[in-house]
Write an enzyme that holds these catalytic residues in place. Structure first.
Site: not given
Ligand SMILES: NC(=O)c1ccc[n+]([C@@H]2O[C@H](COP(=O)([O-])OP(=O)(O)OC[C@H]3O[C@@H](n4cnc5c(N)ncnc54)[C@H](O)[C@@H]3O)[C@@H](O)[C@H]2O)c1
Length: 258
Positions: A158, A141, A154, A64
């Site tokens: 970011k 993001s 959020y 975590d």
């Molecule tokens: N999907 C989108 O549209 C998008 C857009 C811009 C930015 N992002 C960023 O990209 C990154 C990944 O996003 P995603 O869409 O793959 O999300 P997701 O929710 O599909 O995957 C996130 C992963 O992070 C893990 N996680 C969350 N909190 C945690 C913690 N405290 N310790 C360890 N692991 C933890 C979760 O278990 C999960 O496996 C994030 O930082 C998100 O903010 C996503």
């Protein structure tokens, strides 16, 4: 640039699924051994096996990143497994969809903790091992650059990632550590699906509305794929990006220009 990470070791947080998984597999394809860290230990192990199937060393870690102990373990596990560290990708993140008036202080703290504070302190924890040519890529993001009325904390978290990336780029430059971040637009992952399916109705919008709104302003006319982000992370870790630090690159299909 194939194989540019041969002999290198990387950490990817939140590597158990989505964008983090794609980054872990891309860095492995580029030649790196990868510590896949996730608070879901089983998914971290599964992706570590995928890394191993690419012929690299893959290690899963149940971590975590929001805790001090977790971040310490993150770096210690990589050093223990590989004896060295060259790349840190801070990808773990969470989002909550609420109108501003429905945001609680607990939610604010939770999001800042995982998305912003954890990134800053993970960078500090990794710094001694990255000195002499390592690099950090933080996943921010476009929400850090736009108004985000449906997920205001959020967006703030970011924007914080973009800011800390710039500060640490300057602070770490004497150690020859480059620090950059990537600002994805909407990417087809479980996070985005959940925001659309459960989040949109919570703020009075039809399911799928966020996708419709974003696509309207996206010249390339599609959502992002996790691999689109992973490719840019790979580039930022490569010698081709050797003169880049403190940058916040949009990967958004043209939705945002600066
Ligand atoms: N999907 C989108 O549209 C998008 C857009 C811009 C930015 N992002 C960023 O990209 C990154 C990944 O996003 P995603 O869409 O793959 O999300 P997701 O929710 O599909 O995957 C996130 C992963 O992070 C893990 N996680 C969350 N909190 C945690 C913690 N405290 N310790 C360890 N692991 C933890 C979760 O278990 C999960 O496996 C994030 O930082 C998100 O903010 C996503």
């Amino acid at each position: 640039m194939a194989g540019h990470l041969a002999g290198r070791a990387a950490i990817v947080t939140g590597g158990g699924r989505g964008i983090g998984r794609a980054i872990a597999l891309r860095l492995a394809a580029d030649g790196a051994d990868v510590l896949v860290a996730d608070q879901d230990g089983e998914s971290a192990e599964a992706v570590a096996r995928e890394v191993a199937a690419l012929g690299r060393r893959g290690v899963g870690a149940d971590v975590d990143v929001a805790t001090t102990a977790g971040r310490r373990r993150l770096v210690a596990a990589a050093i223990e497994a590989f004896g060295r560290l060259h790349v840190l990708v801070n990808n773990a993140g969470i989002v909550r969809v609420h109108r501003p008036e429905a945001v609680t202080e607990e939610e604010w703290d939770e999001i800042m903790n995982v998305n912003c504070k954890a990134v800053f302190f993970a960078c500090l924890a990794a710094r001694p091992h990255l000195a002499g040519g390592g690099c950090i890529v933080n996943i921010a993001s476009i929400a850090g650059k736009l108004a985000t009325p449906w997920w205001a904390p959020y967006g703030v978290s970011k924007a914080g990632v973009i800011s800390l990336t710039r500060s640490l780029a300057v602070a770490f430059a004497p150690d020859r550590i480059r620090v950059n971040c990537v600002c994805p637009g909407p990417v087809e992952t479980a996070m985005w699906a959940q925001m659309n399916d459960e989040g949109a109705p919570r703020v009075g919008l039809p399911p799928g509305e966020f996708t419709r709104m974003r696509l309207q302003g996206t010249p390339l006319g599609r959502l992002g794929r996790a691999e689109d982000v992973a490719g840019v992370v790979s580039f930022l870790c490569s010698p081709d990006a050797g003169y880049m630090t403190g940058q916040a690159l949009n990967v958004s299909g043209g939705l945002l220009f600066h």
